[in-house]
Design an enzyme around this catalytic site. Structure first.
Site, PDB file in Angstrom:
ATOM      1  N   GLU A  71       0.857  -1.468   0.023  1.00  0.00           N
ATOM      2  CA  GLU A  71       0.004  -0.079   0.089  1.00  0.00           C
ATOM      3  C   GLU A  71       0.991   1.148   0.009  1.00  0.00           C
ATOM      4  O   GLU A  71       0.606   1.999  -0.701  1.00  0.00           O
ATOM      5  CB  GLU A  71      -1.012   0.024   1.196  1.00  0.00           C
ATOM      6  CG  GLU A  71      -1.856   1.286   1.415  1.00  0.00           C
ATOM      7  CD  GLU A  71      -2.672   1.141   2.316  1.00  0.00           C
ATOM      8  OE1 GLU A  71      -3.688   2.081   2.460  1.00  0.00           O
ATOM      9  OE2 GLU A  71      -2.711   0.474   3.326  1.00  0.00           O
ATOM     10  N   ASP A  89      -0.837  -5.097   2.976  1.00  0.00           N
ATOM     11  CA  ASP A  89      -1.174  -3.910   3.727  1.00  0.00           C
ATOM     12  C   ASP A  89      -0.532  -3.828   5.095  1.00  0.00           C
ATOM     13  O   ASP A  89      -0.688  -4.709   6.049  1.00  0.00           O
ATOM     14  CB  ASP A  89      -2.606  -3.838   3.873  1.00  0.00           C
ATOM     15  CG  ASP A  89      -3.083  -2.695   4.239  1.00  0.00           C
ATOM     16  OD1 ASP A  89      -2.243  -1.804   4.795  1.00  0.00           O
ATOM     17  OD2 ASP A  89      -4.286  -2.267   4.257  1.00  0.00           O
ATOM     18  N   THR A  94      -5.885   1.742   9.723  1.00  0.00           N
ATOM     19  CA  THR A  94      -5.091   2.645   9.967  1.00  0.00           C
ATOM     20  C   THR A  94      -5.999   3.406  10.967  1.00  0.00           C
ATOM     21  O   THR A  94      -5.405   4.177  11.860  1.00  0.00           O
ATOM     22  CB  THR A  94      -4.418   3.404   8.900  1.00  0.00           C
ATOM     23  OG1 THR A  94      -3.575   2.487   8.257  1.00  0.00           O
ATOM     24  CG2 THR A  94      -3.629   4.496   9.742  1.00  0.00           C
ATOM     25  N   ASP A 242      -5.869  -4.922   0.593  1.00  0.00           N
ATOM     26  CA  ASP A 242      -6.716  -4.772   1.499  1.00  0.00           C
ATOM     27  C   ASP A 242      -7.484  -6.316   1.597  1.00  0.00           C
ATOM     28  O   ASP A 242      -8.033  -6.825   2.699  1.00  0.00           O
ATOM     29  CB  ASP A 242      -7.799  -3.972   1.095  1.00  0.00           C
ATOM     30  CG  ASP A 242      -7.229  -2.477   1.575  1.00  0.00           C
ATOM     31  OD1 ASP A 242      -6.768  -1.957   2.678  1.00  0.00           O
ATOM     32  OD2 ASP A 242      -7.660  -1.623   0.660  1.00  0.00           O
TER      33      ASP A 242
END
Length: 304
Positions: A71, A89, A94, A242
């Site tokens: 990412e 990821d 986050t 993801d």
């Protein structure tokens, strides 16, 4: 695929996930540098970048011929190819991490032929590790680093139920969905319309699902569907990093992944629109078709 030792790769990913997990736990979100990408809801931290650097270093040393898509190092135009590719990821969730909400994880996947082949998802806050190898089942291990079961952790095969119930309609389902970081435009309108229809009563034309959950992490949503704790997860706007690891885990637990827009039963790993449905002895196809009916003529549009 035949010449790849997927079990060995899984073990390597687990080792890397545990190391990355220690890095995440050692970080104090209130003291680290935080920035944004798309907008104020699209957050990146120095810990995301540090974890990805660690993962990239470890995996490139162990498997120098494999491609790597992460990412924080992704550049527009990068594509997942047929070559063995680690899709990573560093911190999925986050926003949860920044708010000290312990629902964040590291998501490490391997795709071969643009299909998820190995998946490892690790939530260090709960010492909960999901893993799967294509053709070898999916598992969750809890408490290995905490010393449970002599340091081996408590291992359970997925789905958690030995006899998963049939899927009997959306009005019996607990569904996961996320708002995403884009809060305007066509995609936002489609999402909010679908959310409303999912929750609305049958009398007003809705699906009357049990409820909608937002865990704040695509990987953890997928793992919950794989475990049978959620019945379905609808998503638009996330990326291959993801979903790659969670998709591998979902598939090995008997779940299916279709397109988040109606009509496509064979979505691309980087298609950015997904609908995951848990394993069940019957009803998967019917749940997908009922969900697509809720979406109706709406279509999410995301650039790969």
């Amino acid at each position: 695929m035949a010449d790849l030792n997927l079990q060995e790769i899984r073990d390597t990913l687990i080792s890397v996930a545990h190391e990355a997990g220690r890095m995440i736990l050692s970080a104090n979100p209130t003291d680290i540098a935080t920035g944004t990408k798309l907008n104020s809801a699209d957050i990146v931290t120095e810990t995301d970048k540090a974890v990805e650097a660690l993962v990239s270093s470890r995996l490139s040393k162990a498997y120098p011929s494999f491609a790597f898509v992460g990412e924080e190092t992704y550049k527009p135009g990068m594509q997942v190819t047929d070559a063995p590719t680690f899709i990573v990821d560093p911190i999925d969730g986050t926003t949860n991490f920044v708010h000290n909400l312990p629902e964040a994880c590291i998501s490490l996947g391997l795709a071969v032929g643009r299909r998820p082949a190995v998946g490892v998802v690790y939530n260090p806050y709960q010492d909960k590790l999901y893993s799967a190898v294509r053709g070898q089942g999916a598992y969750v291990t809890i408490g290995a680093n905490w010393g449970l079961e002599g340091g081996k952790g408590r291992v359970s095969k997925l789905p958690l139920s030995r006899n998963p119930p049939p899927l009997n309609g959306l009005d019996t389902c607990l569904v996961a969905a996320e708002w995403g970081s884009s809060r305007d435009g066509v995609n936002y309108e489609v999402k909010t319309s679908v959310f409303k229809k999912l929750c609305a009563s049958k009398e007003t034309g809705g699906a009357m699902v049990h409820s909608i959950r937002s865990m704040g992490s695509a990987a953890l949503n997928l793992c919950a569907v794989a475990a049978g704790q959620l019945d379905a997860y609808w998503e638009g706007g996330c990326w291959a990093w993801d979903v790659c690891a969670g998709w591998a885990i979902l598939a090995e637990a008997g779940g299916i992944m279709v397109d988040g827009n109606p009509g496509d039963w064979d979505p691309k790993i980087d298609g950015r629109k997904y609908l995951a449905v848990r394993g069940a002895p019957s009803g998967q196809k019917e749940i997908v078709e009922e969900f697509w009916e809720v979406i109706g003529d709406g279509r999410m549009e995301y650039e790969s």
